[in-house]
Design a protein around this motif. Sequence first.
Motif, PDB file in Angstrom:
ATOM      1  N   TYR A  68       9.321   1.084  -3.188  1.00  0.00           N
ATOM      2  CA  TYR A  68      10.322   2.103  -3.531  1.00  0.00           C
ATOM      3  C   TYR A  68      11.516   2.025  -2.577  1.00  0.00           C
ATOM      4  CZ  TYR A  68       6.629   4.377  -6.336  1.00  0.00           C
ATOM      5  OH  TYR A  68       5.655   4.651  -7.257  1.00  0.00           O
ATOM      6  N   SER A  69      11.227   1.856  -1.295  1.00  0.00           N
ATOM      7  CA  SER A  69      12.292   1.770  -0.289  1.00  0.00           C
ATOM      8  C   SER A  69      13.172   0.553  -0.542  1.00  0.00           C
ATOM      9  CB  SER A  69      11.693   1.698   1.116  1.00  0.00           C
ATOM     10  OG  SER A  69      10.981   2.880   1.423  1.00  0.00           O
ATOM     11  N   TYR A  70      12.535  -0.566  -0.857  1.00  0.00           N
ATOM     12  CA  TYR A  70      13.292  -1.797  -1.127  1.00  0.00           C
ATOM     13  C   TYR A  70      14.252  -1.577  -2.294  1.00  0.00           C
ATOM     14  CZ  TYR A  70      14.254  -6.602  -2.583  1.00  0.00           C
ATOM     15  OH  TYR A  70      14.880  -7.760  -2.945  1.00  0.00           O
ATOM     16  N   PRO A  85      22.687   0.589   9.259  1.00  0.00           N
ATOM     17  CA  PRO A  85      23.099  -0.826   9.195  1.00  0.00           C
ATOM     18  C   PRO A  85      22.035  -1.809   9.670  1.00  0.00           C
ATOM     19  CG  PRO A  85      24.225   0.328  10.989  1.00  0.00           C
ATOM     20  CD  PRO A  85      23.545   1.376  10.174  1.00  0.00           C
ATOM     21  N   ASP A  86      21.065  -1.348  10.456  1.00  0.00           N
ATOM     22  CA  ASP A  86      20.044  -2.251  10.979  1.00  0.00           C
ATOM     23  C   ASP A  86      18.848  -2.390  10.031  1.00  0.00           C
ATOM     24  OD1 ASP A  86      19.274   0.358  11.375  1.00  0.00           O
ATOM     25  OD2 ASP A  86      18.246  -0.023  13.274  1.00  0.00           O
ATOM     26  N   VAL A  87      18.900  -1.711   8.884  1.00  0.00           N
ATOM     27  CA  VAL A  87      17.811  -1.816   7.909  1.00  0.00           C
ATOM     28  C   VAL A  87      17.929  -3.142   7.155  1.00  0.00           C
ATOM     29  CG1 VAL A  87      16.853  -0.873   5.777  1.00  0.00           C
ATOM     30  CG2 VAL A  87      17.549   0.654   7.616  1.00  0.00           C
ATOM     31  N   SER A  88      16.832  -3.871   7.054  1.00  0.00           N
ATOM     32  CA  SER A  88      16.828  -5.160   6.365  1.00  0.00           C
ATOM     33  C   SER A  88      15.890  -5.124   5.171  1.00  0.00           C
ATOM     34  CB  SER A  88      16.404  -6.281   7.332  1.00  0.00           C
ATOM     35  OG  SER A  88      16.193  -7.493   6.633  1.00  0.00           O
ATOM     36  N   GLU A  89      16.456  -5.165   3.972  1.00  0.00           N
ATOM     37  CA  GLU A  89      15.625  -5.191   2.778  1.00  0.00           C
ATOM     38  C   GLU A  89      14.875  -6.519   2.655  1.00  0.00           C
ATOM     39  OE1 GLU A  89      18.886  -4.981   2.758  1.00  0.00           O
ATOM     40  OE2 GLU A  89      19.795  -6.063   1.067  1.00  0.00           O
ATOM     41  N   ASP A  90      15.462  -7.594   3.204  1.00  0.00           N
ATOM     42  CA  ASP A  90      14.766  -8.884   3.174  1.00  0.00           C
ATOM     43  C   ASP A  90      13.479  -8.823   3.985  1.00  0.00           C
ATOM     44  OD1 ASP A  90      16.716 -10.034   1.578  1.00  0.00           O
ATOM     45  OD2 ASP A  90      17.879 -10.746   3.284  1.00  0.00           O
ATOM     46  N   LEU A  91      13.540  -8.126   5.115  1.00  0.00           N
ATOM     47  CA  LEU A  91      12.346  -7.962   5.936  1.00  0.00           C
ATOM     48  C   LEU A  91      11.300  -7.129   5.196  1.00  0.00           C
ATOM     49  CD1 LEU A  91      10.803  -8.284   8.579  1.00  0.00           C
ATOM     50  CD2 LEU A  91      12.029  -6.281   9.472  1.00  0.00           C
ATOM     51  N   ILE A  92      11.747  -6.088   4.506  1.00  0.00           N
ATOM     52  CA  ILE A  92      10.825  -5.247   3.734  1.00  0.00           C
ATOM     53  C   ILE A  92      10.149  -6.076   2.646  1.00  0.00           C
ATOM     54  CG2 ILE A  92      10.648  -3.273   2.167  1.00  0.00           C
ATOM     55  CD1 ILE A  92      12.958  -1.987   3.705  1.00  0.00           C
ATOM     56  N   PHE A  93      10.935  -6.899   1.938  1.00  0.00           N
ATOM     57  CA  PHE A  93      10.342  -7.737   0.889  1.00  0.00           C
ATOM     58  C   PHE A  93       9.324  -8.706   1.488  1.00  0.00           C
ATOM     59  CE2 PHE A  93       9.948 -11.409  -1.837  1.00  0.00           C
ATOM     60  CZ  PHE A  93       9.805 -10.836  -3.090  1.00  0.00           C
ATOM     61  N   SER A  94       9.655  -9.295   2.622  1.00  0.00           N
ATOM     62  CA  SER A  94       8.728 -10.230   3.268  1.00  0.00           C
ATOM     63  C   SER A  94       7.423  -9.546   3.643  1.00  0.00           C
ATOM     64  CB  SER A  94       9.369 -10.836   4.517  1.00  0.00           C
ATOM     65  OG  SER A  94      10.468 -11.651   4.183  1.00  0.00           O
ATOM     66  N   GLN A  95       7.525  -8.308   4.099  1.00  0.00           N
ATOM     67  CA  GLN A  95       6.317  -7.553   4.463  1.00  0.00           C
ATOM     68  C   GLN A  95       5.460  -7.285   3.226  1.00  0.00           C
ATOM     69  OE1 GLN A  95       8.181  -4.198   6.396  1.00  0.00           O
ATOM     70  NE2 GLN A  95       8.107  -5.149   8.422  1.00  0.00           N
ATOM     71  N   ILE A  96       6.111  -6.946   2.123  1.00  0.00           N
ATOM     72  CA  ILE A  96       5.379  -6.717   0.865  1.00  0.00           C
ATOM     73  C   ILE A  96       4.709  -8.006   0.411  1.00  0.00           C
ATOM     74  CG2 ILE A  96       5.630  -6.137  -1.586  1.00  0.00           C
ATOM     75  CD1 ILE A  96       8.069  -4.384  -0.714  1.00  0.00           C
ATOM     76  N   PHE A  97       5.478  -9.086   0.419  1.00  0.00           N
ATOM     77  CA  PHE A  97       4.972 -10.382  -0.036  1.00  0.00           C
ATOM     78  C   PHE A  97       3.805 -10.854   0.829  1.00  0.00           C
ATOM     79  CE2 PHE A  97       5.021 -15.030  -0.275  1.00  0.00           C
ATOM     80  CZ  PHE A  97       5.047 -15.230  -1.652  1.00  0.00           C
ATOM     81  N   ASN A  98       3.951 -10.739   2.136  1.00  0.00           N
ATOM     82  CA  ASN A  98       2.895 -11.183   3.054  1.00  0.00           C
ATOM     83  C   ASN A  98       1.635 -10.334   2.909  1.00  0.00           C
ATOM     84  OD1 ASN A  98       4.593 -13.162   4.046  1.00  0.00           O
ATOM     85  ND2 ASN A  98       5.296 -11.933   5.781  1.00  0.00           N
ATOM     86  N   HIS A  99       1.820  -9.048   2.635  1.00  0.00           N
ATOM     87  CA  HIS A  99       0.658  -8.178   2.443  1.00  0.00           C
ATOM     88  C   HIS A  99      -0.127  -8.593   1.205  1.00  0.00           C
ATOM     89  CE1 HIS A  99      -1.831  -4.563   2.291  1.00  0.00           C
ATOM     90  NE2 HIS A  99      -1.534  -4.507   1.005  1.00  0.00           N
ATOM     91  N   VAL A 100       0.595  -8.858   0.109  1.00  0.00           N
ATOM     92  CA  VAL A 100      -0.088  -9.297  -1.109  1.00  0.00           C
ATOM     93  C   VAL A 100      -0.797 -10.628  -0.861  1.00  0.00           C
ATOM     94  CG1 VAL A 100       0.243 -10.066  -3.501  1.00  0.00           C
ATOM     95  CG2 VAL A 100       1.464  -8.057  -2.657  1.00  0.00           C
ATOM     96  N   GLU A 101      -0.142 -11.528  -0.151  1.00  0.00           N
ATOM     97  CA  GLU A 101      -0.756 -12.826   0.141  1.00  0.00           C
ATOM     98  C   GLU A 101      -2.051 -12.662   0.923  1.00  0.00           C
ATOM     99  OE1 GLU A 101       0.759 -17.224   1.435  1.00  0.00           O
ATOM    100  OE2 GLU A 101       1.635 -15.515   2.507  1.00  0.00           O
ATOM    101  N   SER A 102      -2.081 -11.702   1.824  1.00  0.00           N
ATOM    102  CA  SER A 102      -3.274 -11.467   2.641  1.00  0.00           C
ATOM    103  C   SER A 102      -4.379 -10.764   1.861  1.00  0.00           C
ATOM    104  CB  SER A 102      -2.906 -10.623   3.876  1.00  0.00           C
ATOM    105  OG  SER A 102      -1.974 -11.297   4.685  1.00  0.00           O
ATOM    106  N   ASN A 103      -4.037 -10.218   0.700  1.00  0.00           N
ATOM    107  CA  ASN A 103      -5.020  -9.460  -0.085  1.00  0.00           C
ATOM    108  C   ASN A 103      -5.097  -9.958  -1.529  1.00  0.00           C
ATOM    109  OD1 ASN A 103      -5.905  -6.911   1.669  1.00  0.00           O
ATOM    110  ND2 ASN A 103      -3.735  -7.308   2.058  1.00  0.00           N
ATOM    111  N   LEU A 104      -4.869 -11.251  -1.716  1.00  0.00           N
ATOM    112  CA  LEU A 104      -4.888 -11.812  -3.065  1.00  0.00           C
ATOM    113  C   LEU A 104      -6.246 -11.661  -3.745  1.00  0.00           C
ATOM    114  CD1 LEU A 104      -2.795 -15.121  -3.049  1.00  0.00           C
ATOM    115  CD2 LEU A 104      -2.370 -13.040  -4.375  1.00  0.00           C
ATOM    116  N   MET A 105      -7.303 -11.508  -2.965  1.00  0.00           N
ATOM    117  CA  MET A 105      -8.634 -11.337  -3.550  1.00  0.00           C
ATOM    118  C   MET A 105      -8.719 -10.077  -4.406  1.00  0.00           C
ATOM    119  SD  MET A 105     -10.822 -10.017  -0.238  1.00  0.00           S
ATOM    120  CE  MET A 105     -10.120 -11.247   0.861  1.00  0.00           C
TER     121      MET A 105
END
Length: 265
Positions: A68-70, A85-105
């Motif tokens: 939602y934040s992204y 100005p220091d908020v990075s949506e790219d970092l947020i997306f990476s965190q989402i993507f990495n979380h899914v990768e760690s929980n693909l099971m």
Amino acid sequence: MALINLLSSLPDTYKPALITSSTAILGAFIGAIVAQYLSHRLTLKRERIKHLGEIYYKLFSPIVFEIYSYIDIRTHFRRGHDINPDVSEDLIFSQIFNHVESNLMYASPKLKKAFHEVKKSKYSFDGSGFMTQINELLFLLTILEDLYSLESDLKIYDEENINGLINNKIYLIIWALILYISSDESQALEVVKYKWLLDDAKLNEKSYKFIKKQYGFFILTEQKNKKNTFSASNFIQFIKNELIIKQEDKEMFDEIIQNNIEVLD
């Protein structure tokens, strides 16, 4: 047959007692079977709910509000004024993507496919320059679709949270389709940041299903040669006529489209 013969050979005074006792035994036997069946079904249901709950807390719960934040940050109408100005949506997306990768099971086959489409874009060039971004949006959309389906079983959200989930699904599919029409991320964002023009009462599951079936098939599937081909102008008119209520907002939306993207079918 032997039981019938036995019953026939008995004196009449014993027959009612035998019938009564036999009926009681049969009823108890059937009752035991039914009780065991219902108990087994209840156990299976509890185990299924427990498993679904584990999927929710492991896969979805840690990232749903990050998604939602992204969406809010990328499409914020007053981003330069209201977003730090220091908020990075790219970092947020990476965190989402990495979380899914760690929980693909815990992910569905559909989500795994969407995940790998994004993964593939990291080492292959799509030739268009914007399909990678569309795949990222569809990855987030798939997460929210799976969450919506899961919630219908778990019943853990109140009405406000369900509405928020549906709204963000609609934002994502509209965003992805506008991006496809414009072929340019900055132009698409100039349109999508006016999502506040959309009427809350129209942002419901019925509208989402219609958009997905009528227009979304073009980017969600490989049916690009489908008989009812995607029409960009029809999609734009659907947003204006069906999702925006006030006449002044419709006129503003027309102006936004005219100033930012060329709509060609």
